[in-house]
Design a protein around this motif. Structure first.
Motif, short mmCIF file in Angstrom:
data_model
loop_
_atom_site.label_atom_id
_atom_site.label_comp_id
_atom_site.label_asym_id
_atom_site.label_seq_id
_atom_site.Cartn_x
_atom_site.Cartn_y
_atom_site.Cartn_z
N PRO A 81 -4.17 -0.35 -2.43
CA PRO A 81 -3.23 -1.45 -2.58
C PRO A 81 -2.75 -1.60 -4.03
CG PRO A 81 -5.47 -2.27 -2.27
CD PRO A 81 -5.55 -0.79 -2.24
N ALA A 82 -1.50 -1.23 -4.28
CA ALA A 82 -0.94 -1.34 -5.63
C ALA A 82 -0.67 -2.80 -5.97
CB ALA A 82 0.34 -0.53 -5.73
N VAL A 83 -0.38 -3.58 -4.92
CA VAL A 83 -0.22 -5.03 -5.09
C VAL A 83 -1.03 -5.66 -3.96
CG1 VAL A 83 1.37 -6.96 -4.88
CG2 VAL A 83 2.05 -4.93 -6.16
N GLY B 174 0.85 -7.44 -17.50
CA GLY B 174 -0.41 -6.77 -17.23
C GLY B 174 -0.37 -5.38 -17.82
N PRO B 175 -1.52 -4.73 -17.93
CA PRO B 175 -1.52 -3.38 -18.49
C PRO B 175 -0.76 -2.42 -17.58
CG PRO B 175 -3.75 -4.04 -17.80
CD PRO B 175 -2.86 -5.20 -17.56
N SER B 176 -0.39 -1.25 -18.08
CA SER B 176 0.45 -0.37 -17.28
C SER B 176 -0.33 0.11 -16.05
CB SER B 176 0.94 0.79 -18.12
OG SER B 176 -0.01 1.80 -18.13
N GLY B 177 0.38 0.21 -14.93
CA GLY B 177 -0.24 0.63 -13.68
C GLY B 177 -0.85 -0.50 -12.87
N CYS B 178 -0.62 -1.75 -13.29
CA CYS B 178 -1.25 -2.86 -12.58
C CYS B 178 -0.39 -3.34 -11.41
CB CYS B 178 -1.54 -4.02 -13.52
SG CYS B 178 -0.06 -4.87 -14.06
N GLY B 179 0.80 -2.77 -11.22
CA GLY B 179 1.61 -3.10 -10.06
C GLY B 179 2.77 -4.05 -10.33
N LYS B 180 3.11 -4.26 -11.59
CA LYS B 180 4.21 -5.17 -11.92
C LYS B 180 5.54 -4.65 -11.36
CE LYS B 180 3.74 -4.20 -16.27
NZ LYS B 180 2.67 -3.28 -16.54
N SER B 181 5.84 -3.37 -11.66
CA SER B 181 7.11 -2.82 -11.19
C SER B 181 7.17 -2.82 -9.68
CB SER B 181 7.30 -1.39 -11.70
OG SER B 181 7.33 -1.38 -13.09
N THR B 182 6.06 -2.46 -9.06
CA THR B 182 6.01 -2.44 -7.61
C THR B 182 6.37 -3.81 -7.04
OG1 THR B 182 4.30 -0.77 -7.73
CG2 THR B 182 4.53 -1.92 -5.65
N LEU B 183 5.79 -4.85 -7.62
CA LEU B 183 6.04 -6.20 -7.15
C LEU B 183 7.53 -6.55 -7.31
CD1 LEU B 183 4.67 -8.62 -5.96
CD2 LEU B 183 4.05 -9.39 -8.24
N LYS C 152 0.86 -1.19 0.00
CA LYS C 152 0.00 0.00 0.00
C LYS C 152 0.89 1.23 0.00
CE LYS C 152 -4.15 -1.76 2.19
NZ LYS C 152 -4.42 -2.47 3.44
N TYR C 153 0.68 2.11 -0.96
CA TYR C 153 1.41 3.38 -0.94
C TYR C 153 0.72 4.34 0.00
CZ TYR C 153 4.43 2.02 -4.80
OH TYR C 153 5.37 1.40 -5.56
N GLY C 154 1.25 5.53 0.10
CA GLY C 154 0.75 6.53 1.05
C GLY C 154 -0.75 6.72 1.04
N1 LIG Z 1 5.78 5.90 -5.26
C1 LIG Z 1 4.46 5.72 -5.45
N2 LIG Z 1 3.57 6.36 -4.67
C2 LIG Z 1 2.23 6.18 -4.83
N3 LIG Z 1 1.68 5.37 -5.75
C3 LIG Z 1 2.52 4.69 -6.57
C4 LIG Z 1 3.95 4.84 -6.46
N4 LIG Z 1 4.52 4.04 -7.40
C5 LIG Z 1 3.51 3.44 -8.06
N5 LIG Z 1 2.31 3.83 -7.56
C6 LIG Z 1 0.98 3.35 -8.00
O1 LIG Z 1 0.97 1.96 -7.92
C7 LIG Z 1 0.34 1.39 -9.04
C8 LIG Z 1 1.25 0.38 -9.71
O2 LIG Z 1 2.36 1.02 -10.26
P1 LIG Z 1 3.51 0.24 -11.01
O3 LIG Z 1 3.95 -0.89 -10.18
O4 LIG Z 1 4.55 1.22 -11.41
O5 LIG Z 1 2.75 -0.28 -12.30
P2 LIG Z 1 3.32 -1.01 -13.60
O6 LIG Z 1 4.79 -1.20 -13.44
O7 LIG Z 1 2.56 -2.27 -13.68
O8 LIG Z 1 2.99 -0.11 -14.74
C9 LIG Z 1 -0.07 2.53 -9.94
O9 LIG Z 1 -1.42 2.78 -9.75
C10 LIG Z 1 0.76 3.68 -9.47
O10 LIG Z 1 0.05 4.89 -9.61
#
Ligand SMILES: Nc1ncnc2c1ncn2[C@@H]1O[C@H](COP(=O)(O)OP(=O)(O)O)[C@@H](O)[C@H]1O
Ligand SMILES: [Mg+2]
Lengths: 286, 420
Positions: B18-20, B37-46, B12-14
């Motif tokens: 829940p991004a993941v 997954g489509p962009s913004g689905c949380g792949k990078s975050t994971l 969970k970001y701020g």
């Molecule tokens: N530093 C951050 N602070 C708040 N929200 C974030 C941050 N980084 C990513 N997010 C949110 O988390 C979600 C997943 O982001 P991200 O993992 O970058 O997606 P992907 O890599 O699949 O395109 C998005 O909705 C994005 O807006």
């Protein structure tokens, strides 16, 4: 971007820049010329060329006067004070500003905006308004006419500007540089020293030079907060006297001015290349 | 060499979103796993949570059975290639690659470092660029330097975050096969993030499809394609995408926009009581019955073709239709989830290139009802998914993976013997 420029525009720019160069160079050349005139030539236009501009016979008397003659008691200590005060305040300012700017550009903390705006506001304060209160305060706490007594106001003057410039520089360096270093096995400190600091070097040099000049050229603080034992060159020039009471010390002042300009010129020439930004190109996709 | 295990991982970001969300994943030693997954689905975050650049809100991350939630990135011994490479611009290519080795103080002598760097540069064909700065390299060369920096250090696993998205199409294809070859050769556990389903299908042993932070399906590319669990996976995997047609349920018949299809047996049971369902039909399952012999039991219908695209080896025809009001909202939502443009609803047909249908013509089409996927319009679940078949595909894929690894290993040993 359009890089080809019409010949006419080029010529126009050339003429304008030549005019500006002459405009700024003439006073400097005049100071050099004056510093090379003998006392007699200073008062007698017929001993000079180009309408009282360049002396027919170059004389080094003024330089002898400030380095070994009557004015050396005043000039040499002042030169030493200038060097010490400027080097120390530049060093402290750059180190503090680097850490501060790094924190500002990398961390999210409450009051971050406030620090930046305050520092910008502080650098706009009219220095002359700060001098009188500082004078009184320094007298009371014993900082008057001491080297730290000058360094502290110089830091107040240069730190805000340095923080401002450096945080702009750090913000340009992609976060990922540092994260890549951490994944590669670096500690935060190693990532800073091995990756971020070298990339920020042009910014650090720019800041250092600006900080140095601010202190080196200051007249207001030095002339008001010092008397003898910490006076820097710009203030000391004020107290020059001629060979006798009836001779104006023009020549000696000009010679001293030339001497204190030399470090500035050297600094700019040496660090010119480093100041050129764009070192980060190629870090990321192209 | 490592296995990586994700247990109920949440980020969970701020803002509390829940991004993941509750991701469970078990990655075996030497496996090539794709997060797609489509962009913004949380792949990078994971991925960034796995490598340690992002805190894990809750859940447990194990590497080789050891919990690593609280370890700093440098203590996890993982190598990562960033989307924009993150090369060190002030260092030469040689020093960029040597960087991780030099940080392991006292572990390698200079001669050892030199040997390892040259081995990596040889593998990536960077030999003649070693003394250049990254700023003077092309995109593909920078990409290879980034890979060199990752492989030089014998990390436990490789993590890639969209490594090819900055390259042009041709280079992307080349680098894709290069990465696949390298992974097989080194046999290192790899997690690869992409939003491109083609990369996912061609590279992965197993592909994890993510939607808004939730894992939808983890399976081999073939299983994802043939036995998707829901509407989202079915729509995301495949290019051109699966056609989704609204269908009214009328006793033992499904009324599609162009044709009625009889259903029987198990499927008839499942759709009973529903008003409408969504039928998924892959473009290649629709045939031009004038040039191809349609499979047995095919249903045939005529439809007016609006547009055709002839590509030499294949041909697409576009047939617009009106979406049924009852499922229009579901289809629009799905389109949005898939990063669609909300364009008009049309059916795509992958015609045989010999087909001479032209724009405005009425084409004679046919498809086998057994090729249909039928989805519940409310839950999105695939009603026609065959779990036994899926398990069979999974077992086959696993066997193929092991064989490929063994083959690569054998070739490596042979090479070593030859050069010895
Ligand atoms: N530093 C951050 N602070 C708040 N929200 C974030 C941050 N980084 C990513 N997010 C949110 O988390 C979600 C997943 O982001 P991200 O993992 O970058 O997606 P992907 O890599 O699949 O395109 C998005 O909705 C994005 O807006
Ligand atoms: Mg991403």
């Amino acid at each position: 971007m359009e890089t080809t420029m019409s010949t006419k525009a080029k010529n126009g720019l050339g003429v304008v820049s030549i005019v500006i160069m002459i405009w700024t160079l003439i006073p400097l050349l005049w100071i050099i010329a004056t510093s090379l005139k003998s006392t007699a030539a200073l008062a007698d236009p017929s001993q000079n060329l180009f309408g009282n501009f360049w002396p027919k016979h170059i004389s080094w008397d003024n330089y002898k006067l400030i380095f070994s003659g009557g004015a050396s008691d005043l000039f040499l200590p002042a030169l030493w004070h200038s060097i010490v005060v400027c080097v120390v305040s530049t060093f402290i300012s750059v180190v503090l500003a680097t850490f501060c700017a790094y924190a500002i550009s990398r961390l999210n903390f409450p009051g971050k905006k406030l620090i930046l705006t305050t520092s910008l506001a502080v650098s706009f304060f009219p220095v002359i308004a700060m001098v009188t209160p500082l004078f009184n305060l320094w007298r009371q706490i014993g900082l008057f006419d001491t080297i730290p007594g000058l360094i502290i106001p110089y830091l107040a003057l240069t730190l805000p500007l340095s923080i401002w410039i450096l945080s702009a520089f750090f913000q340009q360096i992609p976060w990922e540089m540092e994260q890549a270093a951490q994944v590669d096995g670096a500690t935060s400190w190693q990532a800073f020293i091995k990756v971020i600091a070298p990339l920020a070097a042009p910014g650090v040099f720019t800041t250092a030079i600006i900080a140095f000049f601010t202190a080196w050229n200051d007249f207001v603080f030095s002339s008001n907060l010092t008397a003898q034992s910490a006076q820097t060159v710009p203030a000391a020039l004020n107290f020059f006297t001629g060979a006798s009471q009836f001779v104006q010390p023009t020549g000696a002042i000009c010679a001293a001015a030339v001497v204190v300009t030399i470090p500035v010129v050297i600094l700019v020439l040496v660090f010119q290349k480093r100041i050129v930004a764009g070192l980060t190109s190629g870090a990321v996709k192209g | 060499m490592s296995s990586i295990e994700l247990k109920h991982i949440v980020k969970k970001y701020g803002d509390g979103f829940p991004a993941v969300n509750d991701v469970n994943l078990d990655i075996k030693d030497g496996e090539f796993v794709i997060l797609v997954g489509p962009s913004g689905c949380g792949k990078s975050t994971l991925l960034r949570m796995i490598v340690g650049l992002e805190d894990i809100t809750s859940g447990e991350l194990d590497i080789d059975g050891k919990r690593v939630n609280d370890l700093a990135p440098r203590d996890r011994n993982l190598a990562m290639v960033f989307q924009n490479y993150a090369l060190y611009p002030h260092l030469t290519v040689y020093e960029n690659i040597a960087f991780p080795l030099r940080l392991q103080k006292g572990k390698h002598s200079d001669a050892e470092i030199d040997q390892k760097v040259r081995q990596a540069s040889d593998m990536l064909e960077l030999d003649e660029h070693l003394q250049r700065k990254p700023g003077n390299l092309s995109g593909g060369q920078r990409q290879r330097v980034a890979m060199g920096r990752a492989i030089v250090r014998e990390a436990d696993a490789f993590l890639f975050d969209e490594p090819l998205s900055n390259l042009d199409a041709k280079l992307r294809g080349q680098m894709r096969t290069e990465i696949a070859r390298m992974q097989r050769r080194l046999g290192i556990t790899t997690i690869y993030v992409t939003h491109d389903q083609t990369e996912a299908m061609t590279l992965g042993d197993r592909v994890c499809v993510l939607k808004r932070g939730v894992l939808q399906q983890v399976a081999s590319p073939r299983e994802l394609y043939e036995q998707p669990v829901n509407l989202f996976v079915a729509g995301f995997i495949g290019s051109p995408p699966m056609n989704f047609l609204p269908a009214r349920v009328d006793g033992n018949r499904l009324k599609l926009p162009f044709v009625d299809v009889p259903v029987d047996g198990e499927l008839a049971e499942k759709v009973k009581g529903k008003d409408v369902v969504i039928v998924g039909l892959r473009p290649e399952h629709l045939k031009d019955s004038t040039v191809e012999t349609a499979p047995e039991h095919s249903v045939k219908f005529n439809a007016v073709v609006d547009q055709t695209e002839w590509l030499g080896n294949e041909q697409y025809a576009y047939i617009p239709y009106e979406a049924d009001g009852a499922v229009r909202k579901q289809l629009e939502d799905l389109d949005r989830d898939l990063d669609g443009e909300g364009l008009r609803t049309q059916m795509i047909v992958n015609l045989d290139p010999r087909s001479r249908v032209i724009e405005g013509d009425e084409a004679r089409l046919a498809f086998d009802p057994a090729a249909m996927h039928v989805f519940d319009p409310h839950t999105g679940a695939n009603l026609t998914r065959d779990d036994d078949k899926a398990a069979q595909i999974a077992a086959e894929s696993e066997k193929l993976r092991k064989a490929a690894l063994a083959r690569a290993h054998k070739r490596e040993v042979e090479q070593a013997e030859k050069s010895a």
